[in-house]
Design a protein around this motif. Structure first.
Motif, PDB file in Angstrom:
ATOM      1  N   ALA A  31       0.819  -1.211   0.000  1.00  0.00           N
ATOM      2  CA  ALA A  31       0.000   0.000   0.000  1.00  0.00           C
ATOM      3  C   ALA A  31       0.852   1.261   0.000  1.00  0.00           C
ATOM      4  CB  ALA A  31      -0.941   0.005   1.209  1.00  0.00           C
ATOM      5  N   GLU A  32       2.138   1.116   0.302  1.00  0.00           N
ATOM      6  CA  GLU A  32       3.023   2.282   0.298  1.00  0.00           C
ATOM      7  C   GLU A  32       3.116   2.923  -1.084  1.00  0.00           C
ATOM      8  OE1 GLU A  32       7.637   3.580   0.972  1.00  0.00           O
ATOM      9  OE2 GLU A  32       7.023   1.697   0.041  1.00  0.00           O
ATOM     10  N   ARG A  33       2.725   2.187  -2.112  1.00  0.00           N
ATOM     11  CA  ARG A  33       2.791   2.733  -3.473  1.00  0.00           C
ATOM     12  C   ARG A  33       1.941   3.982  -3.636  1.00  0.00           C
ATOM     13  NH1 ARG A  33       1.755  -2.342  -5.288  1.00  0.00           N
ATOM     14  NH2 ARG A  33      -0.103  -1.632  -6.387  1.00  0.00           N
ATOM     15  N   VAL A  34       0.966   4.168  -2.766  1.00  0.00           N
ATOM     16  CA  VAL A  34       0.146   5.365  -2.874  1.00  0.00           C
ATOM     17  C   VAL A  34       0.999   6.616  -2.702  1.00  0.00           C
ATOM     18  CG1 VAL A  34      -0.487   5.510  -0.409  1.00  0.00           C
ATOM     19  CG2 VAL A  34      -2.049   6.409  -2.163  1.00  0.00           C
ATOM     20  N   PHE A  35       2.069   6.527  -1.920  1.00  0.00           N
ATOM     21  CA  PHE A  35       2.942   7.682  -1.727  1.00  0.00           C
ATOM     22  C   PHE A  35       3.824   7.920  -2.943  1.00  0.00           C
ATOM     23  CE2 PHE A  35       2.479   5.919   2.713  1.00  0.00           C
ATOM     24  CZ  PHE A  35       1.452   6.792   3.053  1.00  0.00           C
ATOM     25  N   HIS A  36       4.305   6.858  -3.553  1.00  0.00           N
ATOM     26  CA  HIS A  36       5.102   7.013  -4.772  1.00  0.00           C
ATOM     27  C   HIS A  36       4.255   7.618  -5.891  1.00  0.00           C
ATOM     28  CE1 HIS A  36       8.398   4.842  -2.957  1.00  0.00           C
ATOM     29  NE2 HIS A  36       7.589   3.843  -2.662  1.00  0.00           N
ATOM     30  N   ALA A  37       2.957   7.328  -5.851  1.00  0.00           N
ATOM     31  CA  ALA A  37       2.071   7.845  -6.886  1.00  0.00           C
ATOM     32  C   ALA A  37       1.686   9.297  -6.664  1.00  0.00           C
ATOM     33  CB  ALA A  37       0.803   6.974  -6.950  1.00  0.00           C
ATOM     34  N   TYR A  38       1.413   9.679  -5.416  1.00  0.00           N
ATOM     35  CA  TYR A  38       0.832  10.994  -5.154  1.00  0.00           C
ATOM     36  C   TYR A  38       1.639  11.875  -4.214  1.00  0.00           C
ATOM     37  CZ  TYR A  38      -3.241   8.556  -7.053  1.00  0.00           C
ATOM     38  OH  TYR A  38      -4.094   7.833  -7.844  1.00  0.00           O
ATOM     39  N   LEU A  39       2.609  11.308  -3.499  1.00  0.00           N
ATOM     40  CA  LEU A  39       3.374  12.110  -2.539  1.00  0.00           C
ATOM     41  C   LEU A  39       4.832  11.652  -2.544  1.00  0.00           C
ATOM     42  CD1 LEU A  39       2.923  14.362  -0.404  1.00  0.00           C
ATOM     43  CD2 LEU A  39       2.675  12.549   1.304  1.00  0.00           C
ATOM     44  N   SER A 296      -3.998  -1.990  -6.495  1.00  0.00           N
ATOM     45  CA  SER A 296      -3.582  -1.068  -7.555  1.00  0.00           C
ATOM     46  C   SER A 296      -4.748  -0.238  -8.063  1.00  0.00           C
ATOM     47  CB  SER A 296      -2.943  -1.854  -8.704  1.00  0.00           C
ATOM     48  OG  SER A 296      -1.764  -2.503  -8.279  1.00  0.00           O
ATOM     49  N   TYR A 297      -5.886  -0.879  -8.277  1.00  0.00           N
ATOM     50  CA  TYR A 297      -7.059  -0.124  -8.743  1.00  0.00           C
ATOM     51  C   TYR A 297      -7.557   0.832  -7.661  1.00  0.00           C
ATOM     52  CZ  TYR A 297      -7.659  -2.635 -13.145  1.00  0.00           C
ATOM     53  OH  TYR A 297      -7.492  -3.121 -14.422  1.00  0.00           O
ATOM     54  N   LEU A 298      -7.488   0.421  -6.399  1.00  0.00           N
ATOM     55  CA  LEU A 298      -7.907   1.308  -5.317  1.00  0.00           C
ATOM     56  C   LEU A 298      -6.992   2.525  -5.215  1.00  0.00           C
ATOM     57  CD1 LEU A 298      -8.884  -1.225  -2.491  1.00  0.00           C
ATOM     58  CD2 LEU A 298     -10.424   0.200  -3.872  1.00  0.00           C
ATOM     59  N   ILE A 299      -5.690   2.321  -5.373  1.00  0.00           N
ATOM     60  CA  ILE A 299      -4.760   3.453  -5.365  1.00  0.00           C
ATOM     61  C   ILE A 299      -5.099   4.418  -6.491  1.00  0.00           C
ATOM     62  CG2 ILE A 299      -2.354   4.125  -5.768  1.00  0.00           C
ATOM     63  CD1 ILE A 299      -1.511   1.588  -4.291  1.00  0.00           C
ATOM     64  N   TYR A 300      -5.415   3.883  -7.652  1.00  0.00           N
ATOM     65  CA  TYR A 300      -5.792   4.735  -8.788  1.00  0.00           C
ATOM     66  C   TYR A 300      -7.052   5.540  -8.471  1.00  0.00           C
ATOM     67  CZ  TYR A 300      -7.346   6.083 -13.449  1.00  0.00           C
ATOM     68  OH  TYR A 300      -7.772   6.807 -14.529  1.00  0.00           O
ATOM     69  N   LEU A 301      -8.013   4.913  -7.805  1.00  0.00           N
ATOM     70  CA  LEU A 301      -9.284   5.581  -7.527  1.00  0.00           C
ATOM     71  C   LEU A 301      -9.185   6.615  -6.416  1.00  0.00           C
ATOM     72  CD1 LEU A 301     -11.715   2.524  -7.763  1.00  0.00           C
ATOM     73  CD2 LEU A 301     -11.443   4.381  -9.420  1.00  0.00           C
ATOM     74  N   THR A 302      -8.123   6.543  -5.613  1.00  0.00           N
ATOM     75  CA  THR A 302      -8.010   7.525  -4.524  1.00  0.00           C
ATOM     76  C   THR A 302      -7.896   8.952  -5.047  1.00  0.00           C
ATOM     77  OG1 THR A 302      -5.590   7.226  -4.444  1.00  0.00           O
ATOM     78  CG2 THR A 302      -6.920   5.913  -2.924  1.00  0.00           C
ATOM     79  N   LEU A 307      -6.305  12.797  -1.704  1.00  0.00           N
ATOM     80  CA  LEU A 307      -4.891  12.721  -2.035  1.00  0.00           C
ATOM     81  C   LEU A 307      -4.067  12.972  -0.768  1.00  0.00           C
ATOM     82  CD1 LEU A 307      -4.686  14.600  -5.453  1.00  0.00           C
ATOM     83  CD2 LEU A 307      -4.611  12.139  -5.055  1.00  0.00           C
ATOM     84  N   PRO A 308      -2.960  12.243  -0.599  1.00  0.00           N
ATOM     85  CA  PRO A 308      -2.125  12.480   0.582  1.00  0.00           C
ATOM     86  C   PRO A 308      -1.384  13.808   0.459  1.00  0.00           C
ATOM     87  CG  PRO A 308      -1.055  10.920  -0.886  1.00  0.00           C
ATOM     88  CD  PRO A 308      -2.408  11.178  -1.462  1.00  0.00           C
ATOM     89  N   THR A 309      -1.482  14.619   1.494  1.00  0.00           N
ATOM     90  CA  THR A 309      -0.795  15.907   1.486  1.00  0.00           C
ATOM     91  C   THR A 309       0.213  16.032   2.618  1.00  0.00           C
ATOM     92  OG1 THR A 309      -2.592  16.866   2.803  1.00  0.00           O
ATOM     93  CG2 THR A 309      -2.737  17.081   0.402  1.00  0.00           C
ATOM     94  N   GLY A 310       0.148  15.131   3.586  1.00  0.00           N
ATOM     95  CA  GLY A 310       1.051  15.183   4.731  1.00  0.00           C
ATOM     96  C   GLY A 310       0.932  13.909   5.537  1.00  0.00           C
ATOM     97  N   PHE A 311       1.386  13.979   6.790  1.00  0.00           N
ATOM     98  CA  PHE A 311       1.451  12.775   7.609  1.00  0.00           C
ATOM     99  C   PHE A 311       0.071  12.182   7.866  1.00  0.00           C
ATOM    100  CE2 PHE A 311       1.352  10.661  11.751  1.00  0.00           C
ATOM    101  CZ  PHE A 311       2.341   9.712  11.569  1.00  0.00           C
ATOM    102  N   PHE A 312      -0.891  13.000   8.275  1.00  0.00           N
ATOM    103  CA  PHE A 312      -2.184  12.463   8.695  1.00  0.00           C
ATOM    104  C   PHE A 312      -2.998  11.929   7.524  1.00  0.00           C
ATOM    105  CE2 PHE A 312      -1.053  15.401  12.152  1.00  0.00           C
ATOM    106  CZ  PHE A 312      -1.118  14.508  13.215  1.00  0.00           C
ATOM    107  N   THR A 313      -3.064  12.662   6.430  1.00  0.00           N
ATOM    108  CA  THR A 313      -3.787  12.141   5.259  1.00  0.00           C
ATOM    109  C   THR A 313      -3.045  10.938   4.676  1.00  0.00           C
ATOM    110  OG1 THR A 313      -2.652  13.793   3.876  1.00  0.00           O
ATOM    111  CG2 THR A 313      -4.890  14.313   4.653  1.00  0.00           C
TER     112      THR A 313
END
Length: 368
Positions: A31-39, A296-302, A307-313
């Protein structure tokens, strides 16, 4: 005689609990891939958390899976040519067919719809070839986390060698394999991860010399004292870009010391006797097979939700995506098992869901 009937019921329950708990770690690590994608420029606090979990704590999961598989193989294998061929046929049905099917399905989806987000696209297929992406021979399969099944099949293919070494020179052979693993550049032999060899053989050695798996007080105190230090150092080393050679050896030491720590943890009553974990455990292999494309599809749909903008999100997405992926995969698995058992059996390598605490021990070995 079933594999489960040959091992201690307590060990069997602890294997069952570890399987589903480890899947939490596997999904969360990916799930860490969400950060590589958006942050990509993560704040330090978030990098510390993900480095500690994904690149240190959760890295021991796959080695323990290999060790469990080796242990179960040793207690169930009869060293005859006929038994060996039957075992290979069984492993191809229970591991090989799901492995090939899900990789082939993913390639077909890419060729039809051009891509699977964060897994691959048409260019991936063109550059690496369908053979490599489906079989994993020559590189990672298209569903990268399934490399574990590829390596496990290789272990079973050469398993008589491990069985012979575990019977004749268990400790010596394990030490020699550990030394080889640490001396190999990057720990690989071609596309095969050599730690697969080490920990699979560790399982056989434990089954042949220490089948009860009961830890003494000294080993418990030592491992529980050293492992947190190695985890902390591993996190520090990666964050600060410490000497890579020292980091590599410390990481390998952490994998070794982590095995008895997790085994001790599985003996605690809240885990060993947890009915929810035991009930979900039979679906762990199905969860493993479909978690990656689901995630992967869930990360795309986020991108359409948050979108992650900092620690809490970031933490909200990190934990939330893990929970949602597991919930969806388990829901599909339970639904298929109840209403389309033949379909579920095909997808999950002929594994049938069972009552809590009474599933076949072979599930742990076949799933990893």
């Amino acid at each position: 005689m079933s594999t489960r009937s040959r091992i201690d019921p307590d060990i069997s329950r602890r294997f069952d609990v570890l399987k589903i708990l480890f899947m939490v770690g596997v999904v969360m690590a990916h799930a860490e891939r969400v950060f590589h994608a958006y942050l990509p420029d993560m704040p330090l606090s978030l990098r510390i958390v993900t480095t500690f979990l994904d690149y240190n704590l959760f890295h021991v999961v796959v080695p323990v899976f290999f060790a469990m598989s080796g242990y179960l193989f040793y207690v169930s294998f009869t060293p005859t040519p006929a038994a060996y061929l039957r075992m290979l046929g069984k492993k191809m049905r229970s591991i090989g067919l799901p492995y090939l099917f899900f990789n082939l399905l993913s390639v077909a989806i890419i060729l039809t719809f051009d891509k699977i987000p964060y897994i691959g696209d048409f260019r991936t297929v063109h550059e690496r070839g369908i053979w490599t992406l489906v079989t994993g021979i020559g590189g990672l399969p298209i569903i990268a986390p399934l490399w574990f099944l590829r390596d496990l099949l290789v272990m079973f293919l050469v398993s008589p060698i491990f069985w012979f070494l575990a019977r004749r020179i268990p400790v010596t052979s394990l030490i020699l394999l550990c030394l080889t693993w640490n001396l190999l550049p990057g720990g690989y032999v071609g596309w095969l991860t050599f730690r697969s060899v080490v920990f699979f053989h560790l399982g056989l050695v434990l089954a042949s010399t220490w089948p009860s798996l009961r830890m003494g007080r000294g080993l418990t105190i030592f491992s529980l004292s050293v492992y947190p230090v190695l985890l902390a150092f591993g996190t520090f080393a990666l964050i600060t870009k410490f000497d890579p050679l020292v980091t590599y050896y410390a990481h390998n030491a952490g994998l070794i010391i982590g095995v008895p720590c997790l085994w001790w943890l599985s003996a605690t009553a809240p885990l060993r006797d947890n009915q929810l974990l035991l009930a979900l455990s039979p679906y762990s292999f199905f969860l493993y097979l479909i978690h990656e494309p689901t995630l992967s599809y869930l990360i795309y749909l986020t991108r359409f939700v948050l979108l992650p903008t900092g620690f809490f999100t970031g933490m909200l997405l990190y934990v939330g995506l893990t929970a949602l992926t597991m919930a969806l995969a388990l829901f599909v698995g339970i639904l298929l098992a109840r209403h389309a058992p033949r379909v579920y059996g095909f997808l999950a390598g002929a594994r049938a869901p069972v009552r809590p605490g009474s599933g076949t021990a072979g599930t742990a070995g076949r799933a990893g």
